[in-house]
Design a protein around this motif. Structure first.
Motif, PDB file in Angstrom:
ATOM      1  N   UNK A   1       4.986  44.233  42.528  1.00  9.58           N
ATOM      2  CA  UNK A   1       5.637  43.197  43.324  1.00  9.58           C
ATOM      3  C   UNK A   1       7.156  43.292  43.224  1.00  9.58           C
ATOM      4  N   UNK A   2       7.668  43.480  42.013  1.00 14.16           N
ATOM      5  CA  UNK A   2       9.114  43.601  41.828  1.00 14.16           C
ATOM      6  C   UNK A   2       9.633  44.861  42.522  1.00 14.16           C
ATOM      7  N   UNK A   3       8.871  45.948  42.421  1.00  9.82           N
ATOM      8  CA  UNK A   3       9.275  47.175  43.116  1.00  9.82           C
ATOM      9  C   UNK A   3       9.322  46.983  44.613  1.00  9.82           C
ATOM     10  N   UNK A   4       8.355  46.227  45.170  1.00  7.85           N
ATOM     11  CA  UNK A   4       8.368  45.939  46.599  1.00  7.85           C
ATOM     12  C   UNK A   4       9.571  45.111  47.003  1.00  7.85           C
ATOM     13  N   UNK A   5       9.923  44.138  46.163  1.00 13.26           N
ATOM     14  CA  UNK A   5      11.085  43.312  46.473  1.00 13.26           C
ATOM     15  C   UNK A   5      12.380  44.108  46.464  1.00 13.26           C
ATOM     16  N   UNK A   6      12.541  44.946  45.453  1.00 13.69           N
ATOM     17  CA  UNK A   6      13.756  45.761  45.345  1.00 13.69           C
ATOM     18  C   UNK A   6      13.836  46.764  46.490  1.00 13.69           C
TER      19      UNK A   6
ATOM     20  N   UNK B   1      -2.739  38.676  45.117  1.00 15.45           N
ATOM     21  CA  UNK B   1      -2.562  38.640  46.570  1.00 15.45           C
ATOM     22  C   UNK B   1      -1.117  38.957  46.958  1.00 15.45           C
ATOM     23  N   UNK B   2      -0.176  38.303  46.293  1.00 21.81           N
ATOM     24  CA  UNK B   2       1.235  38.580  46.600  1.00 21.81           C
ATOM     25  C   UNK B   2       1.599  40.026  46.254  1.00 21.81           C
ATOM     26  N   UNK B   3       1.049  40.519  45.154  1.00 21.71           N
ATOM     27  CA  UNK B   3       1.316  41.901  44.760  1.00 21.71           C
ATOM     28  C   UNK B   3       0.767  42.870  45.801  1.00 21.71           C
ATOM     29  N   UNK B   4      -0.432  42.576  46.313  1.00 23.13           N
ATOM     30  CA  UNK B   4      -1.032  43.441  47.334  1.00 23.13           C
ATOM     31  C   UNK B   4      -0.222  43.431  48.623  1.00 23.13           C
ATOM     32  N   UNK B   5       0.254  42.259  49.028  1.00 25.98           N
ATOM     33  CA  UNK B   5       0.985  42.153  50.292  1.00 25.98           C
ATOM     34  C   UNK B   5       2.342  42.854  50.256  1.00 25.98           C
ATOM     35  N   UNK B   6       2.936  42.986  49.068  1.00 22.93           N
ATOM     36  CA  UNK B   6       4.290  43.539  48.971  1.00 22.93           C
ATOM     37  C   UNK B   6       4.398  44.730  48.023  1.00 22.93           C
ATOM     38  N   UNK B   7       3.291  45.345  47.628  1.00 25.41           N
ATOM     39  CA  UNK B   7       3.423  46.435  46.651  1.00 25.41           C
ATOM     40  C   UNK B   7       4.152  47.627  47.263  1.00 25.41           C
TER      41      UNK B   7
END
Length: 435
Positions: free
Chosen positions: A45-50, A165-171
């Motif tokens: 999730x953090x990797x997706x955000x960055x 769920x959030x991790x899946x949506x933004x991984x």
């Protein structure tokens, strides 16, 4: 001729390449069991955000908002309502963003921001993941979150339940591209032990890198040919056929290279089978099947193999859900999902008619084409016609201006789809009489 649909793919490839070491790091940490399951979700999730912020800048907010809202809907609604609500919200948000692109291109007459185009592309991929997950919940393939609106669970427990769920949506391996990874495969990978993690050899990764490099070299060579040659506005007669084919080949090579890189990133992170393993297990299919795409003589098979995971997703989301005109509705939704640009509406409508004609033509021809020389001649002619039809459709969908679309329609290239349309009319009429 410009190709505005593709100008943002080069920076996307750079960001995908930059994410590659982090994908390998994630795979390594999972292989040695150095990360707990919540830590794995947070890493992704953090990797997706960055990655989103680096690639999209402030436009990343347009991605974070629907991801957050979709996660809340998935966690709070029951299996009966979750798909309808998640689908409606996600497509409404994506459509509004596409309308913003229309406003910039057609009203303001300004070139769109590359970061905004990357955001739209990522939003389209997010729509795939949201609707795939909501369908899984509705069909009982994925258990719905227990921490609903009326739940007495604490906030920490609700966040723990919502994190996957959030991790899946933004991984991050699937944020900017790649085949659709199902939530089941995602969970299996994240929750798997070190013994179940795919391992990649240096040789396999090197070979995939050489393939991508080779495609990039071909793309640059083709780009030089297209830039040096005449455009549709300057060509005459059969020269327009060559211009169309070369330009469409440039588009396809660009997509092949991009899809291979996306697939490699998912494999490096462990969300796809390791190189050399069966790509179809657990529902995973790579987007690029270049051999089939370049050799098939059937446009219907080309359609199923072009961007395979998206074709599967469209089949599940639309084709299998509707009763009247499923093929036409599927292509119409695909035009909506892509942004409803004039060239896309025309191109997808044309593509749908070509697929309908393909079924009737090959069914009719199978009765008469029996001998080996006749079959060889038939396959050669239909292969060439299929390649030219796909080039025509590709060019129609990639150009944005109405003037460029008119140049294509007014050229001799329109003979190829017209032939299939005439055959569709005649064979459909013949089939109706025989019934």
């Amino acid at each position: 001729m410009a190709w505005p649909q593709l100008f943002f793919l080069h920076p996307v490839s750079l960001y995908q390449g930059a994410a590659f070491p982090f994908a390998l790091l994630f795979n390594y940490l999972c292989n040695v069991d150095s990360l707990s399951i919540p830590a794995r979700h947070l890493f992704l999730l953090a990797g997706g955000g960055v990655l989103a912020w680096a690639a999209m800048g402030s436009f990343a907010v347009l991605l974070f908002i629907p991801a957050l809202c979709a996660g809340v809907l998935i966690c709070s609604l029951g299996p009966r309502d979750v798909h309808r609500c998640a689908f409606s919200f996600q497509m409404s948000w994506q459509t509004l963003c596409h309308l913003g692109l229309h406003y910039t291109e057609y009203y303001l007459q300004e070139p769109p921001s590359a970061r905004f185009c990357i955001t739209l592309s990522s939003l389209m991929l997010l729509t795939q993941r949201v609707t795939s997950l909501s369908l899984d919940i509705r069909e009982g393939k994925v258990k719905a979150a227990s921490g609903g609106v009326g739940s007495s669970s604490s906030w920490s427990e609700r966040l723990r339940e919502a994190l996957p769920y959030f991790s899946y949506l933004l991984f991050f391996p699937a944020l900017l591209g790649g085949p659709l990874c199902s939530f089941q495969r995602f969970q299996t990978r994240v929750q798997g032990s070190s013994s179940s993690c795919p391992r990649h050899s240096f040789g396999a990764l090197t070979w995939r890198g050489l393939q991508i490099l080779g495609l990039e070299c071909l793309t640059e060579a083709m780009r030089g040919v297209v830039s040096a040659g005449a455009g549709l506005a300057d060509c005459r007669g059969l020269q327009c056929v060559y211009v169309m084919w070369v330009t469409a080949s440039l588009f396809r090579l660009t997509y092949y290279s991009h899809w291979l890189l996306d697939d490699s990133l998912l494999r490096a992170a462990g969300f796809a089978p390791a190189f050399g393993e069966s790509p179809g297990e657990e529902g995973y299919v790579p987007d690029a099947d270049m051999w089939t795409l370049e050799t098939t003589h059937r446009i219907s098979l080309f359609t199923r193999k072009w961007n395979q995971s998206t074709a599967r997703w469209l089949r599940r989301l639309v084709f299998q859900q509707v009763r009247a005109w499923p093929l036409l509705q599927t292509f119409a939704f695909s035009a909506w999902w892509h942004g409803l640009h004039p060239g896309q509406v025309f191109g997808f409508l044309c593509w749908a008619l070509m697929v309908e004609a393909d079924y009737l033509i090959h069914s009719f021809a199978s009765v008469f084409v029996r001998s080996w020389p006749t079959r060889l001649l038939y396959r050669t002619l239909t292969w060439a016609h299929t390649q030219l039809l796909i080039a025509y459709v590709t060019l129609a969908m990639e150009v944005r201006s109405l003037s460029s679309l008119w140049l294509l329609c007014n050229s001799c290239n329109s003979v190829f789809p017209v032939v299939y349309c005439v055959l569709l009319f005649l064979l459909a009429k013949r089939k109706h009489k025989s019934d």
